[in-house]
Design an enzyme around this catalytic site. Structure first.
Site, short mmCIF file in Angstrom:
data_model
loop_
_atom_site.label_atom_id
_atom_site.label_comp_id
_atom_site.label_asym_id
_atom_site.label_seq_id
_atom_site.Cartn_x
_atom_site.Cartn_y
_atom_site.Cartn_z
N GLY A 40 -1.09 10.50 105.09
CA GLY A 40 -0.50 11.81 104.82
C GLY A 40 0.54 12.22 105.83
N GLY A 41 0.58 11.53 106.98
CA GLY A 41 1.61 11.79 107.97
C GLY A 41 1.58 13.20 108.55
N THR A 42 2.73 13.64 109.02
CA THR A 42 2.84 14.94 109.70
C THR A 42 2.47 16.09 108.80
OG1 THR A 42 4.52 14.15 111.24
CG2 THR A 42 4.44 16.51 110.86
N LYS A 52 -0.20 26.23 106.82
CA LYS A 52 -0.28 27.18 105.70
C LYS A 52 -1.70 27.75 105.58
CE LYS A 52 3.67 26.69 105.65
NZ LYS A 52 3.68 25.65 106.60
N GLY A 183 11.53 28.56 121.12
CA GLY A 183 12.22 28.28 119.86
C GLY A 183 11.91 29.32 118.80
N ALA A 274 8.16 24.79 120.47
CA ALA A 274 8.59 24.64 119.07
C ALA A 274 10.09 24.40 119.02
CB ALA A 274 8.18 25.87 118.26
N HIS A 458 8.99 41.20 82.98
CA HIS A 458 8.94 42.51 83.65
C HIS A 458 7.50 43.02 83.63
CE1 HIS A 458 10.15 46.52 84.93
NE2 HIS A 458 9.38 47.01 83.96
#
Length: 474
Positions: A40-42, A52, A183, A274, A458
Protein backbone atom coordinates in the site's frame (compact mmCIF):
# COMPACT_ATOMS: atom_id res chain seq x y z
CA UNK A 1 4.83 -19.71 -24.29
CA UNK A 2 6.43 -16.33 -23.62
CA UNK A 3 10.20 -16.19 -23.37
CA UNK A 4 9.72 -13.98 -20.30
CA UNK A 5 8.71 -14.97 -16.77
CA UNK A 6 6.12 -12.15 -16.78
CA UNK A 7 4.55 -9.71 -19.18
CA UNK A 8 4.90 -6.99 -16.55
CA UNK A 9 6.87 -6.67 -13.33
CA UNK A 10 6.00 -3.71 -11.12
CA UNK A 11 8.50 -2.53 -8.49
CA UNK A 12 6.54 -0.98 -5.62
CA UNK A 13 3.08 -1.89 -4.30
CA UNK A 14 1.81 1.57 -3.45
CA UNK A 15 -1.37 3.03 -4.92
CA UNK A 16 0.34 3.56 -8.30
CA UNK A 17 1.67 0.03 -8.54
CA UNK A 18 -1.60 -1.43 -7.30
CA UNK A 19 -3.68 0.49 -9.84
CA UNK A 20 -1.32 -0.55 -12.63
CA UNK A 21 -1.43 -4.21 -11.57
CA UNK A 22 -5.23 -4.32 -11.52
CA UNK A 23 -5.44 -2.77 -14.98
CA UNK A 24 -2.68 -5.03 -16.33
CA UNK A 25 -4.55 -8.16 -15.28
CA UNK A 26 -7.73 -6.75 -16.82
CA UNK A 27 -5.76 -6.35 -20.05
CA UNK A 28 -4.58 -9.97 -19.92
CA UNK A 29 -0.99 -9.39 -18.80
CA UNK A 30 0.76 -11.91 -16.57
CA UNK A 31 1.84 -9.61 -13.75
CA UNK A 32 4.06 -9.63 -10.66
CA UNK A 33 4.48 -6.86 -8.09
CA UNK A 34 7.52 -6.45 -5.83
CA UNK A 35 7.38 -4.84 -2.39
CA UNK A 36 10.07 -4.62 0.28
CA UNK A 37 8.02 -2.70 2.84
CA UNK A 38 4.34 -2.31 3.67
CA UNK A 39 1.80 -3.18 1.00
CA UNK A 40 0.00 0.00 0.00
CA UNK A 41 3.02 2.28 0.23
CA UNK A 42 2.90 5.79 1.67
CA UNK A 43 -0.78 6.56 1.03
CA UNK A 44 -2.21 3.53 2.80
CA UNK A 45 0.30 3.28 5.64
CA UNK A 46 1.68 6.75 6.35
CA UNK A 47 -0.30 9.23 4.29
CA UNK A 48 -3.81 9.69 2.92
CA UNK A 49 -5.54 6.90 4.80
CA UNK A 50 -4.40 7.32 8.45
CA UNK A 51 -4.39 11.13 8.18
CA UNK A 52 -8.01 11.14 6.97
CA UNK A 53 -8.97 8.92 9.88
CA UNK A 54 -7.36 11.40 12.29
CA UNK A 55 -9.05 14.33 10.53
CA UNK A 56 -12.44 12.59 10.73
CA UNK A 57 -12.14 11.94 14.47
CA UNK A 58 -10.59 15.29 15.42
CA UNK A 59 -13.12 17.04 13.18
CA UNK A 60 -15.94 15.58 15.28
CA UNK A 61 -14.22 16.83 18.43
CA UNK A 62 -13.99 20.32 16.91
CA UNK A 63 -17.62 20.21 15.79
CA UNK A 64 -18.94 19.07 19.19
CA UNK A 65 -16.87 21.75 20.94
CA UNK A 66 -18.28 24.53 18.74
CA UNK A 67 -21.10 25.52 21.08
CA UNK A 68 -22.01 28.64 19.07
CA UNK A 69 -22.49 26.66 15.85
CA UNK A 70 -24.49 23.93 17.58
CA UNK A 71 -26.70 26.46 19.36
CA UNK A 72 -27.47 28.12 16.03
CA UNK A 73 -28.92 24.74 14.96
CA UNK A 74 -30.87 24.45 18.21
CA UNK A 75 -28.52 21.89 19.77
CA UNK A 76 -26.95 22.00 23.21
CA UNK A 77 -24.24 19.58 24.29
CA UNK A 78 -22.12 19.14 27.38
CA UNK A 79 -18.33 19.00 27.59
CA UNK A 80 -16.62 16.82 25.01
CA UNK A 81 -13.86 14.38 25.90
CA UNK A 82 -11.76 12.20 23.64
CA UNK A 83 -9.49 9.18 24.00
CA UNK A 84 -6.21 9.78 22.16
CA UNK A 85 -5.39 6.07 22.10
CA UNK A 86 -8.79 5.18 20.65
CA UNK A 87 -8.43 7.81 17.93
CA UNK A 88 -4.97 6.43 17.09
CA UNK A 89 -6.45 2.91 17.03
CA UNK A 90 -9.13 4.11 14.60
CA UNK A 91 -6.40 5.24 12.20
CA UNK A 92 -4.29 2.10 12.69
CA UNK A 93 -7.27 -0.22 12.23
CA UNK A 94 -8.23 1.56 9.02
CA UNK A 95 -4.66 1.16 7.72
CA UNK A 96 -4.79 -2.58 8.47
CA UNK A 97 -8.13 -2.99 6.71
CA UNK A 98 -7.16 -1.06 3.58
CA UNK A 99 -3.77 -2.80 3.45
CA UNK A 100 -5.49 -6.19 3.71
CA UNK A 101 -8.07 -5.28 1.07
CA UNK A 102 -5.34 -4.12 -1.32
CA UNK A 103 -3.27 -7.29 -0.83
CA UNK A 104 -6.30 -9.56 -1.20
CA UNK A 105 -7.41 -7.82 -4.41
CA UNK A 106 -4.00 -8.60 -5.95
CA UNK A 107 -4.09 -12.22 -4.79
CA UNK A 108 -7.66 -12.68 -6.04
CA UNK A 109 -6.59 -11.57 -9.52
CA UNK A 110 -3.56 -13.89 -9.38
CA UNK A 111 -0.95 -11.14 -9.36
CA UNK A 112 2.25 -12.68 -7.98
CA UNK A 113 3.46 -10.74 -4.92
CA UNK A 114 7.25 -10.95 -4.63
CA UNK A 115 8.56 -9.82 -1.23
CA UNK A 116 11.94 -8.12 -1.12
CA UNK A 117 13.91 -5.25 -2.64
CA UNK A 118 13.49 -5.09 -6.39
CA UNK A 119 15.96 -3.46 -8.76
CA UNK A 120 16.58 -3.42 -12.48
CA UNK A 121 19.67 -5.51 -13.29
CA UNK A 122 19.62 -5.36 -17.07
CA UNK A 123 17.34 -4.97 -20.05
CA UNK A 124 13.96 -6.55 -19.17
CA UNK A 125 15.50 -8.07 -16.06
CA UNK A 126 14.72 -7.55 -12.35
CA UNK A 127 16.45 -9.01 -9.30
CA UNK A 128 14.62 -9.34 -5.98
CA UNK A 129 16.70 -9.42 -2.79
CA UNK A 130 14.56 -11.26 -0.23
CA UNK A 131 14.95 -13.41 2.87
CA UNK A 132 15.81 -16.43 0.73
CA UNK A 133 18.55 -14.60 -1.17
CA UNK A 134 18.55 -12.97 -4.59
CA UNK A 135 16.31 -14.18 -7.38
CA UNK A 136 16.22 -12.79 -10.93
CA UNK A 137 13.12 -12.57 -13.12
CA UNK A 138 12.57 -11.48 -16.69
CA UNK A 139 9.69 -9.38 -17.96
CA UNK A 140 8.67 -7.95 -21.27
CA UNK A 141 8.00 -4.64 -19.48
CA UNK A 142 9.14 -3.21 -16.14
CA UNK A 143 7.36 -0.47 -14.24
CA UNK A 144 9.02 1.53 -11.45
CA UNK A 145 6.75 2.76 -8.64
CA UNK A 146 9.15 3.39 -5.73
CA UNK A 147 7.24 6.32 -4.19
CA UNK A 148 8.69 9.04 -1.97
CA UNK A 149 9.87 9.81 1.56
CA UNK A 150 9.57 12.95 3.73
CA UNK A 151 12.12 15.67 3.02
CA UNK A 152 14.09 16.78 6.06
CA UNK A 153 16.14 19.96 5.49
CA UNK A 154 19.69 20.09 6.81
CA UNK A 155 20.02 21.37 10.36
CA UNK A 156 16.95 19.42 11.49
CA UNK A 157 17.48 16.37 13.69
CA UNK A 158 14.67 13.82 13.74
CA UNK A 159 14.12 11.54 16.74
CA UNK A 160 10.62 10.30 15.82
CA UNK A 161 9.23 11.34 19.21
CA UNK A 162 9.68 15.07 19.81
CA UNK A 163 10.81 16.01 16.30
CA UNK A 164 9.13 13.98 13.59
CA UNK A 165 7.71 13.83 10.06
CA UNK A 166 4.20 12.95 8.93
CA UNK A 167 5.29 9.28 8.87
CA UNK A 168 5.37 9.41 12.69
CA UNK A 169 2.58 11.97 13.19
CA UNK A 170 -0.11 9.70 11.72
CA UNK A 171 0.39 7.31 14.65
CA UNK A 172 -0.75 10.07 17.05
CA UNK A 173 1.37 8.72 19.89
CA UNK A 174 0.88 12.02 21.76
CA UNK A 175 -1.01 15.31 21.60
CA UNK A 176 1.62 17.92 22.56
CA UNK A 177 0.54 21.06 24.42
CA UNK A 178 2.58 23.17 22.01
CA UNK A 179 3.65 21.88 18.61
CA UNK A 180 5.56 23.71 15.89
CA UNK A 181 4.80 22.80 12.29
CA UNK A 182 7.45 23.53 9.67
CA UNK A 183 5.64 24.22 6.37
CA UNK A 184 2.15 25.43 5.46
CA UNK A 185 1.33 23.11 2.57
CA UNK A 186 -1.24 20.27 2.60
CA UNK A 187 0.49 18.25 5.30
CA UNK A 188 1.09 21.21 7.60
CA UNK A 189 -2.47 22.49 7.21
CA UNK A 190 -4.08 19.10 7.81
CA UNK A 191 -2.05 18.40 10.95
CA UNK A 192 -2.65 21.91 12.29
CA UNK A 193 -6.35 21.04 11.91
CA UNK A 194 -5.93 17.80 13.85
CA UNK A 195 -3.75 19.22 16.63
CA UNK A 196 -5.83 22.37 17.30
CA UNK A 197 -9.04 20.32 17.37
CA UNK A 198 -7.50 18.09 20.05
CA UNK A 199 -6.34 21.06 22.14
CA UNK A 200 -2.77 21.78 21.04
CA UNK A 201 -1.32 25.23 20.55
CA UNK A 202 0.36 25.44 17.12
CA UNK A 203 3.17 27.58 15.75
CA UNK A 204 3.36 27.40 11.94
CA UNK A 205 6.66 28.34 10.29
CA UNK A 206 6.79 29.06 6.54
CA UNK A 207 10.01 29.91 4.70
CA UNK A 208 8.25 31.77 1.89
CA UNK A 209 6.69 35.22 2.30
CA UNK A 210 3.10 33.97 2.30
CA UNK A 211 1.33 31.12 4.03
CA UNK A 212 -0.10 28.41 1.78
CA UNK A 213 2.01 29.44 -1.23
CA UNK A 214 0.68 26.62 -3.40
CA UNK A 215 -2.94 27.74 -3.24
CA UNK A 216 -4.89 30.35 -5.20
CA UNK A 217 -4.32 33.69 -3.37
CA UNK A 218 -8.05 34.35 -2.88
CA UNK A 219 -8.60 30.83 -1.57
CA UNK A 220 -5.57 31.23 0.72
CA UNK A 221 -7.02 34.48 2.08
CA UNK A 222 -10.23 32.72 3.14
CA UNK A 223 -8.20 29.77 4.46
CA UNK A 224 -6.16 32.09 6.68
CA UNK A 225 -9.36 33.44 8.16
CA UNK A 226 -11.10 30.09 8.68
CA UNK A 227 -8.22 27.68 9.32
CA UNK A 228 -5.71 29.88 11.13
CA UNK A 229 -7.03 33.19 12.50
CA UNK A 230 -9.90 31.57 14.44
CA UNK A 231 -7.66 28.90 15.99
CA UNK A 232 -4.84 28.76 18.51
CA UNK A 233 -2.18 29.17 15.80
CA UNK A 234 0.63 31.68 15.59
CA UNK A 235 2.48 32.03 12.31
CA UNK A 236 5.89 33.02 10.99
CA UNK A 237 6.52 33.74 7.30
CA UNK A 238 9.77 34.47 5.49
CA UNK A 239 11.59 32.49 8.17
CA UNK A 240 13.70 29.32 8.01
CA UNK A 241 13.95 26.79 10.83
CA UNK A 242 17.72 26.48 10.43
CA UNK A 243 18.35 24.27 13.45
CA UNK A 244 15.96 21.99 15.30
CA UNK A 245 17.14 19.93 18.26
CA UNK A 246 14.95 17.20 19.80
CA UNK A 247 14.38 17.02 23.54
CA UNK A 248 12.26 18.45 26.32
CA UNK A 249 11.87 21.13 25.20
CA UNK A 250 12.52 21.04 21.46
CA UNK A 251 14.57 24.08 20.45
CA UNK A 252 14.05 25.74 17.06
CA UNK A 253 16.41 28.35 15.70
CA UNK A 254 14.58 30.76 13.38
CA UNK A 255 16.52 32.62 10.71
CA UNK A 256 15.19 35.48 8.58
CA UNK A 257 15.03 34.33 4.94
CA UNK A 258 16.33 37.64 3.60
CA UNK A 259 18.90 38.84 6.15
CA UNK A 260 20.04 35.31 7.06
CA UNK A 261 20.20 36.43 10.70
CA UNK A 262 18.89 34.37 13.63
CA UNK A 263 15.84 36.28 14.88
CA UNK A 264 14.48 33.97 17.59
CA UNK A 265 14.89 30.62 19.32
CA UNK A 266 11.62 28.85 20.13
CA UNK A 267 11.16 26.22 22.81
CA UNK A 268 8.19 23.92 22.14
CA UNK A 269 6.97 20.48 23.22
CA UNK A 270 7.16 18.91 19.76
CA UNK A 271 7.88 19.73 16.13
CA UNK A 272 6.35 18.30 12.96
CA UNK A 273 8.57 18.73 9.90
CA UNK A 274 6.16 19.07 6.95
CA UNK A 275 8.52 20.36 4.28
CA UNK A 276 7.41 18.15 1.41
CA UNK A 277 8.57 14.83 0.02
CA UNK A 278 11.44 13.60 -2.14
CA UNK A 279 11.59 10.59 -4.51
CA UNK A 280 12.75 7.22 -3.20
CA UNK A 281 14.83 6.48 -6.28
CA UNK A 282 18.08 5.19 -4.80
CA UNK A 283 19.20 1.62 -5.46
CA UNK A 284 16.72 0.93 -8.27
CA UNK A 285 19.46 -0.23 -10.63
CA UNK A 286 18.78 2.45 -13.24
CA UNK A 287 22.49 2.73 -13.86
CA UNK A 288 22.37 -0.76 -15.40
CA UNK A 289 20.47 0.85 -18.28
CA UNK A 290 22.47 4.10 -18.13
CA UNK A 291 19.33 6.01 -17.07
CA UNK A 292 20.08 9.11 -14.98
CA UNK A 293 17.67 10.61 -12.47
CA UNK A 294 17.49 14.40 -12.47
CA UNK A 295 19.24 16.61 -9.92
CA UNK A 296 16.24 16.41 -7.58
CA UNK A 297 16.20 12.61 -7.77
CA UNK A 298 13.14 12.22 -10.02
CA UNK A 299 12.91 9.66 -12.83
CA UNK A 300 12.46 11.44 -16.18
CA UNK A 301 9.32 10.31 -18.03
CA UNK A 302 7.13 11.46 -20.91
CA UNK A 303 3.33 11.70 -20.85
CA UNK A 304 3.03 8.04 -21.83
CA UNK A 305 4.98 7.24 -18.64
CA UNK A 306 7.97 5.88 -20.55
CA UNK A 307 11.30 6.39 -18.79
CA UNK A 308 13.56 8.74 -20.76
CA UNK A 309 17.27 8.58 -21.43
CA UNK A 310 18.75 11.62 -23.15
CA UNK A 311 15.22 12.66 -24.02
CA UNK A 312 14.39 9.36 -25.74
CA UNK A 313 12.10 6.61 -24.43
CA UNK A 314 13.85 3.56 -22.99
CA UNK A 315 12.15 0.47 -24.50
CA UNK A 316 10.02 -1.55 -22.07
CA UNK A 317 10.76 0.66 -19.03
CA UNK A 318 8.06 2.74 -17.33
CA UNK A 319 7.72 4.80 -14.15
CA UNK A 320 4.71 6.21 -12.31
CA UNK A 321 3.87 7.95 -9.05
CA UNK A 322 5.76 10.32 -6.75
CA UNK A 323 9.13 9.26 -8.16
CA UNK A 324 8.30 10.97 -11.47
CA UNK A 325 7.75 14.32 -9.71
CA UNK A 326 4.75 15.22 -11.89
CA UNK A 327 1.90 15.30 -9.36
CA UNK A 328 2.75 13.79 -5.99
CA UNK A 329 -0.76 12.51 -5.30
CA UNK A 330 -1.96 8.95 -4.78
CA UNK A 331 -4.74 9.15 -7.36
CA UNK A 332 -2.36 10.72 -9.88
CA UNK A 333 -0.06 7.71 -9.42
CA UNK A 334 -2.95 5.32 -10.00
CA UNK A 335 -3.98 7.22 -13.13
CA UNK A 336 -0.41 7.19 -14.43
CA UNK A 337 -0.27 3.43 -13.86
CA UNK A 338 -3.35 2.87 -16.00
CA UNK A 339 -1.95 5.12 -18.75
CA UNK A 340 1.34 3.18 -18.72
CA UNK A 341 -0.46 -0.17 -19.06
CA UNK A 342 -2.54 1.17 -21.95
CA UNK A 343 0.65 2.10 -23.76
CA UNK A 344 2.24 -1.25 -22.93
CA UNK A 345 -0.75 -2.85 -24.64
CA UNK A 346 -0.23 -0.75 -27.75
CA UNK A 347 -3.09 1.69 -27.14
CA UNK A 348 -1.36 5.07 -27.31
CA UNK A 349 -2.55 7.33 -24.52
CA UNK A 350 -1.11 10.40 -22.79
CA UNK A 351 -1.75 11.45 -19.18
CA UNK A 352 -3.74 14.69 -18.83
CA UNK A 353 -2.47 16.38 -15.67
CA UNK A 354 -4.79 19.36 -16.10
CA UNK A 355 -7.84 17.30 -15.14
CA UNK A 356 -6.35 15.63 -12.03
CA UNK A 357 -7.78 17.30 -8.90
CA UNK A 358 -6.14 17.82 -5.51
CA UNK A 359 -7.57 18.45 -2.05
CA UNK A 360 -6.61 19.36 1.50
CA UNK A 361 -8.98 17.66 3.95
CA UNK A 362 -9.07 20.46 6.48
CA UNK A 363 -12.27 21.81 8.07
CA UNK A 364 -13.39 23.39 5.78
CA UNK A 365 -11.78 21.58 2.86
CA UNK A 366 -9.77 23.09 0.00
CA UNK A 367 -9.66 21.64 -3.51
CA UNK A 368 -8.57 22.60 -6.98
CA UNK A 369 -8.16 21.28 -10.50
CA UNK A 370 -6.58 22.70 -13.63
CA UNK A 371 -4.81 26.01 -13.99
CA UNK A 372 -4.42 28.82 -11.49
CA UNK A 373 -5.51 32.28 -12.56
CA UNK A 374 -1.86 33.29 -13.10
CA UNK A 375 -1.17 30.19 -15.21
CA UNK A 376 -4.32 30.79 -17.28
CA UNK A 377 -3.29 34.39 -17.99
CA UNK A 378 0.20 33.27 -18.95
CA UNK A 379 -1.23 30.64 -21.31
CA UNK A 380 -3.59 33.27 -22.74
CA UNK A 381 -0.73 35.59 -23.57
CA UNK A 382 1.08 32.72 -25.27
CA UNK A 383 -1.92 31.43 -27.25
CA UNK A 384 -3.76 34.69 -27.85
CA UNK A 385 -6.84 34.56 -25.62
CA UNK A 386 -8.04 36.33 -22.49
CA UNK A 387 -8.64 34.41 -19.27
CA UNK A 388 -11.56 35.38 -17.04
CA UNK A 389 -12.90 34.33 -13.64
CA UNK A 390 -16.28 33.95 -11.96
CA UNK A 391 -16.78 33.50 -8.22
CA UNK A 392 -19.63 32.28 -6.04
CA UNK A 393 -19.85 32.03 -2.27
CA UNK A 394 -21.25 29.40 0.05
CA UNK A 395 -23.15 32.08 1.99
CA UNK A 396 -25.68 32.20 -0.86
CA UNK A 397 -26.13 28.41 -1.04
CA UNK A 398 -29.27 26.92 0.54
CA UNK A 399 -27.59 23.68 1.69
CA UNK A 400 -24.67 25.55 3.26
CA UNK A 401 -27.13 27.83 5.05
CA UNK A 402 -29.06 24.80 6.33
CA UNK A 403 -25.83 23.27 7.62
CA UNK A 404 -24.71 26.57 9.17
CA UNK A 405 -21.43 26.18 7.22
CA UNK A 406 -21.31 29.26 5.01
CA UNK A 407 -17.56 29.96 4.93
CA UNK A 408 -16.46 29.16 1.42
CA UNK A 409 -16.03 30.13 -2.20
CA UNK A 410 -15.77 28.57 -5.65
CA UNK A 411 -13.66 30.27 -8.30
CA UNK A 412 -14.00 29.29 -11.95
CA UNK A 413 -11.29 30.21 -14.51
CA UNK A 414 -12.15 30.05 -18.20
CA UNK A 415 -11.33 31.31 -21.69
CA UNK A 416 -13.35 34.38 -22.61
CA UNK A 417 -13.48 33.50 -26.32
CA UNK A 418 -14.49 29.82 -26.30
CA UNK A 419 -15.65 29.54 -22.69
CA UNK A 420 -13.36 26.51 -22.13
CA UNK A 421 -13.08 25.69 -18.44
CA UNK A 422 -9.42 26.00 -17.44
CA UNK A 423 -9.42 25.69 -13.66
CA UNK A 424 -11.59 25.55 -10.55
CA UNK A 425 -10.60 26.36 -6.96
CA UNK A 426 -12.91 25.72 -3.99
CA UNK A 427 -12.79 26.23 -0.24
CA UNK A 428 -15.73 25.09 1.87
CA UNK A 429 -17.39 21.98 3.26
CA UNK A 430 -17.19 18.98 0.91
CA UNK A 431 -14.87 20.84 -1.47
CA UNK A 432 -13.01 17.57 -2.08
CA UNK A 433 -16.21 15.97 -3.41
CA UNK A 434 -17.38 18.98 -5.42
CA UNK A 435 -14.13 19.27 -7.37
CA UNK A 436 -14.68 15.99 -9.24
CA UNK A 437 -17.46 17.49 -11.35
CA UNK A 438 -15.07 20.23 -12.46
CA UNK A 439 -12.28 17.71 -13.09
CA UNK A 440 -14.55 15.66 -15.37
CA UNK A 441 -15.55 18.82 -17.25
CA UNK A 442 -11.93 19.87 -17.76
CA UNK A 443 -11.06 16.35 -18.98
CA UNK A 444 -13.65 16.84 -21.75
CA UNK A 445 -12.50 20.45 -22.33
CA UNK A 446 -16.07 21.57 -21.69
CA UNK A 447 -17.12 25.19 -21.97
CA UNK A 448 -18.82 27.12 -19.17
CA UNK A 449 -21.57 27.85 -21.72
CA UNK A 450 -22.49 24.16 -21.92
CA UNK A 451 -21.92 23.55 -18.21
CA UNK A 452 -24.33 26.37 -17.33
CA UNK A 453 -27.17 24.32 -18.86
CA UNK A 454 -26.56 21.31 -16.58
CA UNK A 455 -29.30 20.85 -13.97
CA UNK A 456 -28.03 20.37 -10.41
CA UNK A 457 -29.95 18.84 -7.53
CA UNK A 458 -31.54 21.39 -5.19
CA UNK A 459 -30.70 22.06 -2.44
CA UNK A 460 -27.11 20.79 -2.65
CA UNK A 461 -23.63 22.26 -2.43
CA UNK A 462 -23.14 21.40 -6.13
CA UNK A 463 -25.18 24.51 -6.89
CA UNK A 464 -22.15 26.58 -5.85
CA UNK A 465 -20.51 25.40 -9.08
CA UNK A 466 -23.75 25.69 -11.03
CA UNK A 467 -24.02 29.33 -10.03
CA UNK A 468 -20.36 29.95 -10.94
CA UNK A 469 -20.86 28.53 -14.44
CA UNK A 470 -23.95 30.70 -14.92
CA UNK A 471 -22.11 33.82 -13.73
CA UNK A 472 -19.32 33.06 -16.19
CA UNK A 473 -21.82 33.24 -19.05
CA UNK A 474 -23.72 36.31 -17.79
Amino acid sequence: MSKFDYDLIIIGAGVGGHGAALHAVKCGLKTAIIEAGDMGGTCVNRGCIPSKALLAASGRVREFNDAHHLQSLGIQIGGVQYDRGAIADHANNLVSKIQGDLTNSLKRLKVDILRGWGKVTGKQKVTVAGDGGDKTYTARDIMLCPGSVPFVPRGIEIDGKTVFTSDDAVRLESVPDWVAIIGSGYIGLEFSDVYTALGSEVTMIEALDNLMPGFDPEIAKIAKRTLIATRDIETYTGVFATKITPGNPVTIELTDAKSKEVIEVLEVDACLVATGRIPATKNLGLESLAVEIDKRGFIPVNDKMQVLKDGQAVPHLWAVGDATGKMMLAHAASGQGVIAVENICGRAKDIDYRCIPAAAFTHPEISYVGLTEAQAKELGEKEGFKAATAKTYYKGNSKALAEGETDGMAKVIYRKDTGELLGVHIIGIHASDLIQEAANAIAKRESVTNLAFNVHTHPTLSEVLDEAYKRATA
